[in-house]
Design an enzyme around this catalytic site. Structure first.
Site, PDB file in Angstrom:
ATOM      1  N   HIS A   1       4.754  -8.400  -4.500  1.00 26.53           N
ATOM      2  CA  HIS A   1       3.388  -8.631  -3.995  1.00 26.53           C
ATOM      3  C   HIS A   1       2.883 -10.021  -4.366  1.00 26.53           C
ATOM      4  O   HIS A   1       2.064 -10.146  -5.279  1.00 26.53           O
ATOM      5  CB  HIS A   1       2.426  -7.629  -4.633  1.00 26.53           C
TER       6      HIS A   1
ATOM      7  N   GLU B   1       0.703 -11.590  -2.994  1.00 25.24           N
ATOM      8  CA  GLU B   1      -0.734 -11.650  -2.681  1.00 25.24           C
ATOM      9  C   GLU B   1      -1.617 -11.360  -3.889  1.00 25.24           C
ATOM     10  O   GLU B   1      -2.813 -11.643  -3.854  1.00 25.24           O
ATOM     11  CB  GLU B   1      -1.074 -10.691  -1.516  1.00 25.24           C
TER      12      GLU B   1
ATOM     13  N   ILE C   1       5.608  -2.926  -7.602  1.00 27.49           N
ATOM     14  CA  ILE C   1       4.827  -1.721  -7.893  1.00 27.49           C
ATOM     15  C   ILE C   1       5.362  -0.582  -7.019  1.00 27.49           C
ATOM     16  O   ILE C   1       5.196  -0.607  -5.801  1.00 27.49           O
ATOM     17  CB  ILE C   1       3.325  -1.940  -7.593  1.00 27.49           C
ATOM     18  N   ARG C   2       6.017   0.379  -7.640  1.00 31.05           N
ATOM     19  CA  ARG C   2       6.685   1.454  -6.876  1.00 31.05           C
ATOM     20  C   ARG C   2       7.382   0.862  -5.646  1.00 31.05           C
ATOM     21  O   ARG C   2       7.212   1.295  -4.516  1.00 31.05           O
ATOM     22  CB  ARG C   2       5.680   2.532  -6.458  1.00 31.05           C
TER      23      ARG C   2
ATOM     24  N   ARG D   1      13.070   3.333  -0.384  1.00 24.92           N
ATOM     25  CA  ARG D   1      11.694   3.461  -0.898  1.00 24.92           C
ATOM     26  C   ARG D   1      11.729   3.807  -2.384  1.00 24.92           C
ATOM     27  O   ARG D   1      12.639   4.477  -2.854  1.00 24.92           O
ATOM     28  CB  ARG D   1      10.940   4.575  -0.170  1.00 24.92           C
TER      29      ARG D   1
ATOM     30  N   GLY E   1       0.861  -1.190   0.000  1.00 26.98           N
ATOM     31  CA  GLY E   1       0.000   0.000   0.000  1.00 26.98           C
ATOM     32  C   GLY E   1       0.886   1.225   0.000  1.00 26.98           C
ATOM     33  O   GLY E   1       1.791   1.329  -0.812  1.00 26.98           O
ATOM     34  N   GLU E   2       0.654   2.107   0.933  1.00 24.69           N
ATOM     35  CA  GLU E   2       1.465   3.316   1.026  1.00 24.69           C
ATOM     36  C   GLU E   2       1.981   3.434   2.467  1.00 24.69           C
ATOM     37  O   GLU E   2       1.199   3.654   3.390  1.00 24.69           O
ATOM     38  CB  GLU E   2       0.628   4.529   0.612  1.00 24.69           C
ATOM     39  N   SER E   3       3.292   3.283   2.606  1.00 24.16           N
ATOM     40  CA  SER E   3       3.858   3.191   3.959  1.00 24.16           C
ATOM     41  C   SER E   3       3.675   4.482   4.755  1.00 24.16           C
ATOM     42  O   SER E   3       3.519   4.439   5.980  1.00 24.16           O
ATOM     43  CB  SER E   3       5.336   2.823   3.877  1.00 24.16           C
TER      44      SER E   3
ATOM     45  N   CYS F   1       6.194  -5.184   0.247  1.00 28.70           N
ATOM     46  CA  CYS F   1       6.318  -3.846  -0.329  1.00 28.70           C
ATOM     47  C   CYS F   1       6.258  -2.772   0.761  1.00 28.70           C
ATOM     48  O   CYS F   1       7.209  -2.622   1.506  1.00 28.70           O
ATOM     49  CB  CYS F   1       5.288  -3.655  -1.434  1.00 28.70           C
TER      50      CYS F   1
END
Ligand SMILES: NC(=O)CC[C@H](N)C(=O)O
Length: 244
Positions: free
Chosen positions: A209, A211, A168-169, A139, A78-80, A110
Site C-alpha cells: 500500500h 498510498e 496488510i492481509r 489472497r 480494502g476488501e476484494s 492489495c
C-alpha cells in the site's frame, strides 16, 4: 480529452494578448492526466491524495459516466470480496472489465491487485475478478503469523531508493505469465522471494500500500504510464468511451 481540459482550465492571456498554456507544476507543458479511483470501498482518500501529489487530477469513480471520463484508474486496497459485490450493485463490473481489457491503464494495490488478477488462489466462494493481468494471485498469502509486514523494497521503475512496502492481509503473485514484468519481490522473512509488484502493458499492481506511506513515487510511476498512453498517439480516454 487532455488537451481540452488544459485549454479550458489553465490557459491565461499573455502580455501580447495571445492565449498561452500555463506550464504544469512539474514545469512541463503537458496537462495532468485524469486518474480515477474506484470508490466502492477501501482506502480511496489515500489514493486520491497520492495521485494528486503524483501529478494527476484525481477523481472518484462510482458510475459508468465517471469511468468514461478518466485516462486511467486506481483500484484501491480494502476488501476484494466487498468490492466484487459492489461492482455488480453499481453496474460497473462489465464496463470496467471491458475498459481494462481495451487498454485503460489501471493500478491495483492489495485488494486492487486481486481484482486485476486473471486467476485466484484462496478466492472466497463465488468471488470474481475483473482480470487483465496474466497472473495467479493468492489472497491473504502472508498467513496469520505475518498478517502485516513492512519492508523497504527496491522496485523497478521507481528511482531514488527502495519503497516502504506495507503489507496488510496482503496477496502475492504466485505465478506470472511470460508478458508480466516482475517489479519487486519480498526481500526477507518467511515470504522472501515472493512477487509483490508487477506490470503488464498498461496494468500495474502491488501487494503493498504505497498510498499510506506518504511516498508518492509508485503513484507517480503510474501517472507517467497513464500520460505516456495519452501522449503516444492513442487517444487518451478513448479506451473508456465504449463504457458509456
Ligand atoms: N489490505 C487489503 O487490501 C487486503 C486485501 C484483502 N485480504 C482481500 O482479500 O481483499
Amino acid at each position: 480529452m487532455l488537451a481540452g481540459r488544459t485549454l479550458s482550465r489553465v490557459s491565461a492571456p499573455s502580455t501580447t494578448g495571445t492565449v498561452q498554456p500555463v506550464p504544469a507544476d512539474d514545469g512541463s507543458r503537458r496537462p495532468r492526466p485524469v486518474v480515477g479511483v474506484l470508490a466502492m470501498q477501501g482506502d480511496v482518500r489515500e489514493h486520491l491524495a497520492a495521485l494528486e501529489a503524483g501529478g494527476a487530477e484525481a477523481v472518484l469513480v462510482r458510475r459508468v459516466e465517471e469511468l468514461a471520463a478518466v485516462d486511467g484508474i486506481v483500484l484501491p486496497g480494502g476488501e476484494s470480496t466487498t468490492m466484487d459485490r459492489l461492482l455488480t450493485t453499481f453496474g460497473l463490473r462489465e464496463p470496467l472489465r471491458e475498459a481494462i481489457a481495451a487498454g485503460l491503464p489501471a493500478y491495483g494495490s492489495c485488494a486492487g491487485m486481486i481484482l486485476l488478477a486473471d486467476r485466484l488462489v484462496e478466492a472466497a466462494p463465488g468471488q470474481r475478478t475483473l482480470g487483465g493481468l496474466d497472473v495467479v494471485v493468492r489472497r491473504n498469502a502472508f498467513g496469520r503469523q505475518v498478517d502485516s509486514w513492512e519492508e523497504d523494497l527496491p522496485m523497478s521503475g521507481v528511482e531514488d531508493g527502495p519503497v516502504r512496502a506495507v503489507f496488510i492481509r496482503a496477496p502475492w503473485v504466485e505465478e506470472a505469465g511470460e508478458g508480466v514484468d516482475v517489479l519487486a519481490r519480498v526481500g526477507s522473512g518467511p515470504a522472501a522471494g515472493r512477487i509483490v509488484a508487477v506490470r503488464q502493458g498498461n496494468l500495474m499492481a502491488t501487494s503493498f500500500h504505497p498510498e499510506i506511506t506518504g511516498d508518492t513515487r509508485v503513484h507517480r510511476a503510474f501517472v507517467r504510464l497513464v500520460a505516456a498512453r495519452g501522449g503516444d498517439g492513442s487517444p487518451a480516454g478513448a479506451q473508456a468511451t465504449h463504457a458509456s
